[in-house]
Design a protein around this motif. Structure first.
Motif, mmCIF file in Angstrom:
data_model
loop_
_atom_site.group_PDB
_atom_site.id
_atom_site.type_symbol
_atom_site.label_atom_id
_atom_site.label_comp_id
_atom_site.label_asym_id
_atom_site.label_seq_id
_atom_site.Cartn_x
_atom_site.Cartn_y
_atom_site.Cartn_z
ATOM 1 N N CYS A 74 0.788 -1.687 -0.146
ATOM 2 C CA CYS A 74 0.596 0.109 -0.312
ATOM 3 C C CYS A 74 0.683 1.663 -0.120
ATOM 4 N N LEU A 75 1.737 0.840 0.436
ATOM 5 C CA LEU A 75 2.632 2.390 0.641
ATOM 6 C C LEU A 75 3.703 3.040 -0.078
ATOM 7 N N VAL A 76 4.159 1.742 -1.476
ATOM 8 C CA VAL A 76 4.819 2.197 -3.052
ATOM 9 C C VAL A 76 3.371 1.958 -3.854
ATOM 10 N N ALA A 77 2.201 2.116 -3.501
ATOM 11 C CA ALA A 77 1.228 2.063 -4.842
ATOM 12 C C ALA A 77 0.671 3.051 -5.354
ATOM 13 N N ASP A 78 -0.368 3.502 -5.836
ATOM 14 C CA ASP A 78 -0.866 4.953 -6.338
ATOM 15 C C ASP A 78 -1.969 4.682 -6.029
ATOM 16 N N ILE A 79 -2.536 3.798 -6.316
ATOM 17 C CA ILE A 79 -4.242 3.265 -6.517
ATOM 18 C C ILE A 79 -4.142 2.039 -5.494
ATOM 19 N N ILE A 80 -5.057 1.839 -5.075
ATOM 20 C CA ILE A 80 -6.043 0.589 -3.785
ATOM 21 C C ILE A 80 -6.768 0.513 -3.919
ATOM 22 N N SER A 127 -12.596 -0.784 4.639
ATOM 23 C CA SER A 127 -12.352 -0.664 6.304
ATOM 24 C C SER A 127 -11.811 -1.179 7.194
ATOM 25 N N SER A 128 -11.843 -2.302 7.192
ATOM 26 C CA SER A 128 -11.342 -3.228 7.896
ATOM 27 C C SER A 128 -10.231 -3.348 7.875
ATOM 28 N N PHE A 129 -9.008 -3.035 7.145
ATOM 29 C CA PHE A 129 -7.911 -2.952 6.281
ATOM 30 C C PHE A 129 -7.619 -1.635 7.344
ATOM 31 N N LEU A 130 -7.994 -0.525 7.174
ATOM 32 C CA LEU A 130 -7.842 0.973 7.569
ATOM 33 C C LEU A 130 -7.950 0.814 8.850
ATOM 34 N N SER A 131 -9.325 0.246 9.629
ATOM 35 C CA SER A 131 -9.315 0.774 11.436
ATOM 36 C C SER A 131 -8.185 -0.421 11.784
ATOM 37 N N LEU A 158 0.646 5.445 9.759
ATOM 38 C CA LEU A 158 0.551 4.826 8.048
ATOM 39 C C LEU A 158 -1.325 4.855 7.023
ATOM 40 N N ARG A 159 -2.262 4.747 8.399
ATOM 41 C CA ARG A 159 -3.521 5.255 8.049
ATOM 42 C C ARG A 159 -3.865 6.615 6.981
ATOM 43 N N GLU A 160 -3.007 7.292 7.648
ATOM 44 C CA GLU A 160 -2.982 8.781 6.757
ATOM 45 C C GLU A 160 -2.202 8.222 5.536
ATOM 46 N N LYS A 161 -1.199 7.799 5.384
ATOM 47 C CA LYS A 161 -0.963 7.779 4.207
ATOM 48 C C LYS A 161 -1.385 6.804 3.115
ATOM 49 N N ILE A 162 -1.509 5.443 4.264
ATOM 50 C CA ILE A 162 -2.765 5.105 2.973
ATOM 51 C C ILE A 162 -3.800 5.564 2.530
ATOM 52 N N GLU A 163 -5.101 6.000 3.488
ATOM 53 C CA GLU A 163 -5.950 5.659 3.220
ATOM 54 C C GLU A 163 -6.631 7.313 1.924
ATOM 55 N N SER A 190 -10.237 3.076 -2.151
ATOM 56 C CA SER A 190 -11.622 3.170 -3.297
ATOM 57 C C SER A 190 -11.615 1.685 -2.760
ATOM 58 N N VAL A 191 -13.520 1.341 -3.031
ATOM 59 C CA VAL A 191 -13.703 0.632 -3.654
ATOM 60 C C VAL A 191 -13.974 0.039 -4.599
ATOM 61 N N LEU A 192 -13.961 -0.691 -5.660
ATOM 62 C CA LEU A 192 -14.459 -1.515 -6.618
ATOM 63 C C LEU A 192 -15.335 -2.772 -6.659
ATOM 64 N N TYR A 193 -16.160 -2.837 -6.275
ATOM 65 C CA TYR A 193 -16.986 -3.913 -6.556
ATOM 66 C C TYR A 193 -16.972 -4.824 -7.217
#
Length: 286
Positions: A122-128, A137-141, A159-164, A168-171
């Motif tokens: 997540c830290l090196v990705a541009d879009i998650i 939400s479970s991952f971030l929390s 970490l959350r501030e850097k990743i969140e 986004s969500v794509l079902y």
């Protein structure tokens, strides 16, 4: 012919991971624009540990890639360290599941490395992208709690501030054009109910509970037929084997169905589908 501009890497190419790419390639008509690099969907734990090194030599050294798309099984940080020529691509990661809260039989069994790999990715990705709001939400929390496994002091913060902001969500896209919607009225009233359980035979899907329910129905004298689909683990519980032995004449299907057409045929014939899962990030089978 122009060289592909999209590098797609899937180191666990099977099941829902393959299905996602199949639907995207067909629906968006982008197969010709993508370089697809895969590894078989075997030994997930080893793919998560060593996938970056294993897939390394499959990626061409000369390329015109602009986008890299992969799933969270791959440790993207390791891959970029091994192939720095990929670091300037737009890096998109799709989370089918997250290892921070993935259910384990006991907390002692949780391997810190798998969740840690996903955090680095997540830290090196541009879009998650996550396949559900719950997954995201479970991952971030859980980031802060998960990192408390690391002995202090010196635990990473923020970490959350850097990743969140990148999340986004794509079902999960599901192709359903081959499925019909049969009604119970289309069958004879004397036809026994056909019960379907289409899941991996692993502890988080709780096949043992389903086996207990089937045995209870049988001992109450109720008539039914049953199909248990999904990949069978080598160490599936003895209770399921015992249930199969006692209910043998009630089983229409037992185990993984290789053919998509046959699988759809079972879905269309079933009257009711059951989940006994203790946990789902999306629940593609349901």
């Amino acid at each position: 012919m122009e060289s592909p501009q999209n590098l797609v890497i899937e180191i666990f190419y099977g099941g829902s991971h393959k299905q996602l790419l199949d639907v995207l390639f067909e629906g968006l008509n982008i197969a010709s624009q993508c370089e697809l690099i895969t590894l078989p969907d075997k030994k997930w734990h080893w793919k998560a540990r060593t996938g970056a090194l294993t897939v390394l030599d499959k990626i061409p050294l000369e390329h015109n890639f602009k986008v890299l798309f992969t799933s969270s099984v791959l440790n993207l940080a390791e891959l970029l360290a091994l192939r720095p020529d990929l670091k300037n691509l737009k890096k998109i990661v799709y989370f089918h599941e997250n290892q921070l809260i993935y259910p384990v039989k006991t907390q002692k069994e949780r391997d810190f490395q798998y969740g840690y790999n996903q955090i680095l990715t997540c830290l090196v990705a541009d879009i998650i992208i996550f396949n559900s709001e719950f997954n995201m939400s479970s991952f971030l929390s859980s980031l802060s709690t998960f990192m408390k496994i690391q002995p202090g002091p010196g635990r990473p913060k923020g970490l959350r501030e850097k990743i969140e902001p990148k999340c986004s969500v794509l079902y999960f896209p599901i192709k359903v054009d081959s499925l019909k919607r049969p009604t119970r009225q289309s069958k004879s009233q004397e036809t026994p109910l056909h019960i379907l359980w289409p899941h991996r035979w692993e502890h988080d899907k709780d096949p043992e509970m389903f086996a207990r329910v089937l045995l209870s129905l049988h001992r109450f004298g109720l008539d039914f037929r049953v199909s248990m689909l999904g990949r069978v683990c080598s160490d599936f519980p003895e209770s399921i084997a015992l249930a199969k032995e006692e209910l043998n004449d009630k089983f229409c299907h037992w185990g993984y169905v290789e053919s998509r057409d046959e699988y759809v045929g079972v879905l269309n014939d079933a009257d009711v589908v059951v989940s006994t899962a203790k946990h789902e990030f999306f629940g593609v089978a349901m």
